[in-house]
Design an enzyme around this catalytic site. Sequence first.
Site, short mmCIF file in Angstrom:
data_model
loop_
_atom_site.label_atom_id
_atom_site.label_comp_id
_atom_site.label_asym_id
_atom_site.label_seq_id
_atom_site.Cartn_x
_atom_site.Cartn_y
_atom_site.Cartn_z
N SER A 164 34.30 45.41 44.03
CA SER A 164 34.02 44.12 44.66
C SER A 164 33.74 44.36 46.12
O SER A 164 34.21 45.36 46.70
CB SER A 164 35.23 43.19 44.52
OG SER A 164 35.09 42.03 45.32
N TYR A 172 44.18 41.26 46.85
CA TYR A 172 42.95 41.63 46.14
C TYR A 172 42.21 42.72 46.92
O TYR A 172 41.68 43.67 46.33
CB TYR A 172 42.08 40.40 45.94
CG TYR A 172 40.90 40.60 45.03
CD1 TYR A 172 41.07 41.14 43.75
CD2 TYR A 172 39.62 40.21 45.42
CE1 TYR A 172 39.99 41.31 42.91
CE2 TYR A 172 38.53 40.37 44.57
CZ TYR A 172 38.72 40.93 43.32
OH TYR A 172 37.64 41.09 42.49
#
Length: 252
Positions: free
Chosen positions: A138, A151
């Site tokens: 990501s 995250y």
Amino acid sequence: MTEDLQNKAALVTGASSGIGEATVRALRADGWTVFAVARRADRLAALEGETGAVAIPADIAEDDDVSRLLAQVTEAGGIDTLINIAGGARGADKVGDANTADWEWMYRVNVLGTLKLTRAFLPMLRATGTGTVLNLTSTAGLDAYEGGGGYNAAKFGQHAMTNALRLEEAEHNVRVIEVAPGLVQTEEFALNRLGDAQSAEKVYQGVEKPLTAGDVADVVRYAVSAPHHVNLDQVVIRPVAQAATHKLIRKG
């Protein structure tokens, strides 16, 4: 620009929804043998019926499941391509308010799950002589942002592991690819992270064209179908409206 895909075989994790499901569909459309892996057996069964993929329910962070998965894939003829898409985010707390359980879950599914599956299948991939590992990370693993610490930490870890793996496996002719998407609108990602539909909708509010799961799956499909000597080390894919992690154009 792509190799003969006849007899190509891939294992795709996170296959019950979103980018994983879209990747299974894209590869099957090109004639790949695909082993579709996720925890939700009912959704995998439906995907198998629609696409002809081989559904194998499993939790990639559980050692027994990984061992069983390896045995089933080996018995079925093996793979030359491993596509690690399973992962996710939970919560949007700042570091000072961090929920330890959320952080542990994110590290478990994004880092340890990818590690366990890759470690299990590397001997098989090396033996093919032209193996491929693709990790979906990501842009959260490239740039930190407020409320994203957990995250960020998990995806930065997965990103670093991918880079190390590329260095370690080049001598075995195993190519290692990283695809790092920015804002992707899928049915579950923001909902699972934030816990309610209203909060999830706000993530995409005013963004005319966020990426779709299919957009990312097309990039994954190209990356693993390119001639094996071509290694797309890192592909960052964002919608045009997201010029950078911190710059997102919203209208209306």
